[in-house]
Design an enzyme around this catalytic site. Structure first.
Site, PDB file in Angstrom:
ATOM      1  N   ASP A  19      34.752  38.202  45.204  1.00  0.00           N
ATOM      2  CA  ASP A  19      33.955  37.095  44.671  1.00  0.00           C
ATOM      3  C   ASP A  19      32.481  37.252  45.063  1.00  0.00           C
ATOM      4  OD1 ASP A  19      33.454  34.768  43.336  1.00  0.00           O
ATOM      5  OD2 ASP A  19      34.218  33.445  44.902  1.00  0.00           O
ATOM      6  N   ASN A  21      29.790  38.266  42.793  1.00  0.00           N
ATOM      7  CA  ASN A  21      28.918  39.172  42.025  1.00  0.00           C
ATOM      8  C   ASN A  21      27.777  38.400  41.368  1.00  0.00           C
ATOM      9  OD1 ASN A  21      30.763  41.135  42.625  1.00  0.00           O
ATOM     10  ND2 ASN A  21      31.621  41.301  40.570  1.00  0.00           N
ATOM     11  N   TRP A  24      25.219  37.175  43.949  1.00  0.00           N
ATOM     12  CA  TRP A  24      24.478  38.347  44.455  1.00  0.00           C
ATOM     13  C   TRP A  24      23.333  38.667  43.485  1.00  0.00           C
ATOM     14  CZ3 TRP A  24      23.251  43.130  42.501  1.00  0.00           C
ATOM     15  CH2 TRP A  24      22.858  44.123  43.421  1.00  0.00           C
ATOM     16  N   ARG A  32      23.864  38.390  35.580  1.00  0.00           N
ATOM     17  CA  ARG A  32      25.202  38.453  36.184  1.00  0.00           C
ATOM     18  C   ARG A  32      25.855  39.830  36.020  1.00  0.00           C
ATOM     19  NH1 ARG A  32      27.614  33.950  37.643  1.00  0.00           N
ATOM     20  NH2 ARG A  32      29.655  34.837  37.244  1.00  0.00           N
ATOM     21  N   HIS A  36      28.010  42.508  38.457  1.00  0.00           N
ATOM     22  CA  HIS A  36      29.306  43.177  38.257  1.00  0.00           C
ATOM     23  C   HIS A  36      29.160  44.694  38.397  1.00  0.00           C
ATOM     24  CE1 HIS A  36      31.039  39.399  37.319  1.00  0.00           C
ATOM     25  NE2 HIS A  36      30.461  39.246  36.147  1.00  0.00           N
ATOM     26  N   ARG A  70      34.949  32.478  30.525  1.00  0.00           N
ATOM     27  CA  ARG A  70      33.499  32.715  30.748  1.00  0.00           C
ATOM     28  C   ARG A  70      32.809  33.024  29.417  1.00  0.00           C
ATOM     29  NH1 ARG A  70      32.410  35.586  36.531  1.00  0.00           N
ATOM     30  NH2 ARG A  70      33.639  34.107  37.707  1.00  0.00           N
ATOM     31  N   LEU A 130      46.785  56.498  48.354  1.00  0.00           N
ATOM     32  CA  LEU A 130      46.661  55.055  48.158  1.00  0.00           C
ATOM     33  C   LEU A 130      47.175  54.623  46.776  1.00  0.00           C
ATOM     34  CD1 LEU A 130      45.158  52.340  49.167  1.00  0.00           C
ATOM     35  CD2 LEU A 130      43.317  53.095  47.649  1.00  0.00           C
ATOM     36  N   ARG A 189      39.448  29.534  49.043  1.00  0.00           N
ATOM     37  CA  ARG A 189      40.417  29.240  47.990  1.00  0.00           C
ATOM     38  C   ARG A 189      41.265  30.463  47.685  1.00  0.00           C
ATOM     39  NH1 ARG A 189      35.958  26.629  45.644  1.00  0.00           N
ATOM     40  NH2 ARG A 189      35.293  28.507  44.559  1.00  0.00           N
ATOM     41  N   ILE A 190      42.462  30.206  47.131  1.00  0.00           N
ATOM     42  CA  ILE A 190      43.350  31.295  46.710  1.00  0.00           C
ATOM     43  C   ILE A 190      43.122  31.633  45.228  1.00  0.00           C
ATOM     44  CG2 ILE A 190      45.800  31.930  46.372  1.00  0.00           C
ATOM     45  CD1 ILE A 190      44.865  31.925  49.325  1.00  0.00           C
ATOM     46  N   SER A 191      42.638  30.675  44.471  1.00  0.00           N
ATOM     47  CA  SER A 191      42.299  30.887  43.054  1.00  0.00           C
ATOM     48  C   SER A 191      43.408  31.551  42.234  1.00  0.00           C
ATOM     49  CB  SER A 191      41.000  31.696  42.933  1.00  0.00           C
ATOM     50  OG  SER A 191      39.932  30.997  43.518  1.00  0.00           O
ATOM     51  N   GLU A 202      48.232  37.221  56.004  1.00  0.00           N
ATOM     52  CA  GLU A 202      47.085  36.786  56.817  1.00  0.00           C
ATOM     53  C   GLU A 202      45.851  36.733  55.920  1.00  0.00           C
ATOM     54  OE1 GLU A 202      47.013  35.973  60.113  1.00  0.00           O
ATOM     55  OE2 GLU A 202      49.189  36.189  60.133  1.00  0.00           O
TER      56      GLU A 202
HETATM   57  C1  FPP Z   1      33.732  37.526  40.852  1.00  0.00           C
HETATM   58  O1  FPP Z   1      32.358  37.320  40.959  1.00  0.00           O
HETATM   59  C2  FPP Z   1      34.013  38.803  40.261  1.00  0.00           C
HETATM   60  C3  FPP Z   1      34.600  39.006  39.050  1.00  0.00           C
HETATM   61  C4  FPP Z   1      35.038  37.923  38.146  1.00  0.00           C
HETATM   62  C5  FPP Z   1      34.824  40.352  38.527  1.00  0.00           C
HETATM   63  C6  FPP Z   1      35.177  41.350  39.566  1.00  0.00           C
HETATM   64  C7  FPP Z   1      35.236  42.663  38.923  1.00  0.00           C
HETATM   65  C8  FPP Z   1      34.654  43.777  39.399  1.00  0.00           C
HETATM   66  C9  FPP Z   1      33.917  43.866  40.684  1.00  0.00           C
HETATM   67  C10 FPP Z   1      34.806  45.014  38.620  1.00  0.00           C
HETATM   68  C11 FPP Z   1      36.079  45.705  38.991  1.00  0.00           C
HETATM   69  C12 FPP Z   1      36.171  46.930  38.232  1.00  0.00           C
HETATM   70  C13 FPP Z   1      37.149  47.831  38.335  1.00  0.00           C
HETATM   71  C14 FPP Z   1      37.144  49.070  37.499  1.00  0.00           C
HETATM   72  C15 FPP Z   1      38.244  47.615  39.292  1.00  0.00           C
HETATM   73  P1  FPP Z   1      31.731  36.080  40.207  1.00  0.00           P
HETATM   74  O2  FPP Z   1      31.161  36.558  38.927  1.00  0.00           O
HETATM   75  O3  FPP Z   1      32.747  35.001  40.095  1.00  0.00           O
HETATM   76  O4  FPP Z   1      30.612  35.668  41.222  1.00  0.00           O
HETATM   77  P2  FPP Z   1      30.033  34.211  41.461  1.00  0.00           P
HETATM   78  O5  FPP Z   1      31.157  33.403  42.025  1.00  0.00           O
HETATM   79  O6  FPP Z   1      28.937  34.441  42.443  1.00  0.00           O
HETATM   80  O7  FPP Z   1      29.554  33.724  40.131  1.00  0.00           O
END
Ligand code: FPP
Length: 241
Positions: A19, A21, A24, A32, A36, A70, A130, A189-191, A202
């Site tokens: 969470d 992105n 950030w 946004r 990502h 979204r 892995l 949160r678990i969302s 844990e």
């Molecule tokens: C939450 O941040 C993140 C996401 C909804 C997407 C996460 C996906 C990636 C990091 C890409 C993964 C890619 C691969 C190939 C595995 P948010 O947008 O909810 O952040 P915010 O809460 O600050 O708005």
């Protein structure tokens, strides 16, 4: 199930709610999508470190059932980003011995994304390092409901349906329950993530935004986990036996 109270310093299965992105990016006056993109760089370095540490399974919450709500531009960009990056990473994943899997309502993903995913899963199926599980279009309640519908179609005797019976109908019955769940960006949160599987997991929450989460943060989370005593509902005396 979930009652194997042996504990090793390195968790077998780590699950991560990635969470932060968006925040950030916002903090840097960026869009946004840039968040990502930076999130994908973090995925790359955490996958590498997880393999190096000897974690067996890493499950990443990459896209939730709720994320479809979204703005369409963000959804499209995320799907595109994930497909392009995944396709590009396949040789590296194979080189690192990473076996890719996916859980969720995968048939809801755009067709090109499904194709890339299927191909990556197929090409890495023989890898012995892995296991990387991407939760895509995933919702914990959806998973439980889908399992329930499949079970009803089998028409079992009610008393036959115990935990091990139920588990067979989850998206991937072979996955062990997570030992450690990490959530970034400080939300408690678990969302709707892995609701069935996290009964005894844990939880570690860090304020770090996902794009800033690196190998050092993963090691810190594992150190914290290693210092805990898991009881699975038992008393200390019972565990000491
Ligand atoms: C939450 O941040 C993140 C996401 C909804 C997407 C996460 C996906 C990636 C990091 C890409 C993964 C890619 C691969 C190939 C595995 P948010 O947008 O909810 O952040 P915010 O809460 O600050 O708005």
């Amino acid at each position: 199930m979930g009652n194997d109270n042996s504990q090793t310093a390195v968790p077998r299965h780590v699950a991560i709610i990635m969470d932060g992105n968006g925040r950030w990016a916002q903090n840097r006056k960026l869009g946004r999508i840039r968040g990502h993109m930076a999130g994908i760089d973090a995925v790359r370095s955490v996958v590498k470190e997880a393999g190096r540490l000897g974690i067996e399974t890493l499950t990443l919450f990459a896209f939730s059932s709720q994320n479809w709500g979204r703005p369409i531009t963000e959804v499209r960009a995320l799907m595109e980003l994930m497909s392009v990056q995944l396709k590009r990473e396949i040789p590296k994943l194979i080189g690192q011995g990473v076996r890719l899997k996916a859980i969720g309502q995968l048939d809801k993903l755009p067709k090109p994304a499904q194709k890339v995913l299927e191909s990556a899963i197929e090409q890495t199926s023989g890898c012995k390092g892995l296991t990387l599980v991407l939760a895509l279009s995933y919702g914990g309640r959806d998973e439980i409901l889908e399992a329930t519908r499949k079970i009803l179609r089998e028409n079992p005797l009610p008393e036959e349906v115990d935990e091990s019976y139920f588990k067979r109908f989850l998206y991937d019955p072979e996955l062990p329950d997570p030992d450690l769940l990490i959530r970034t960006s400080g939300e408690n949160r678990i969302s709707n993530f892995l609701l069935w599987q996290i009964a005894y997991t844990e939880i570690y929450i860090t304020d770090v935004m996902w794009p800033d989460f690196g190998p050092e943060n993963l090691r810190r989370a594992i150190e914290d986990y290693a210092g805990r005593k898991r009881r699975f509902g038992l008393t200390d005396d019972q565990l000491d036996d």
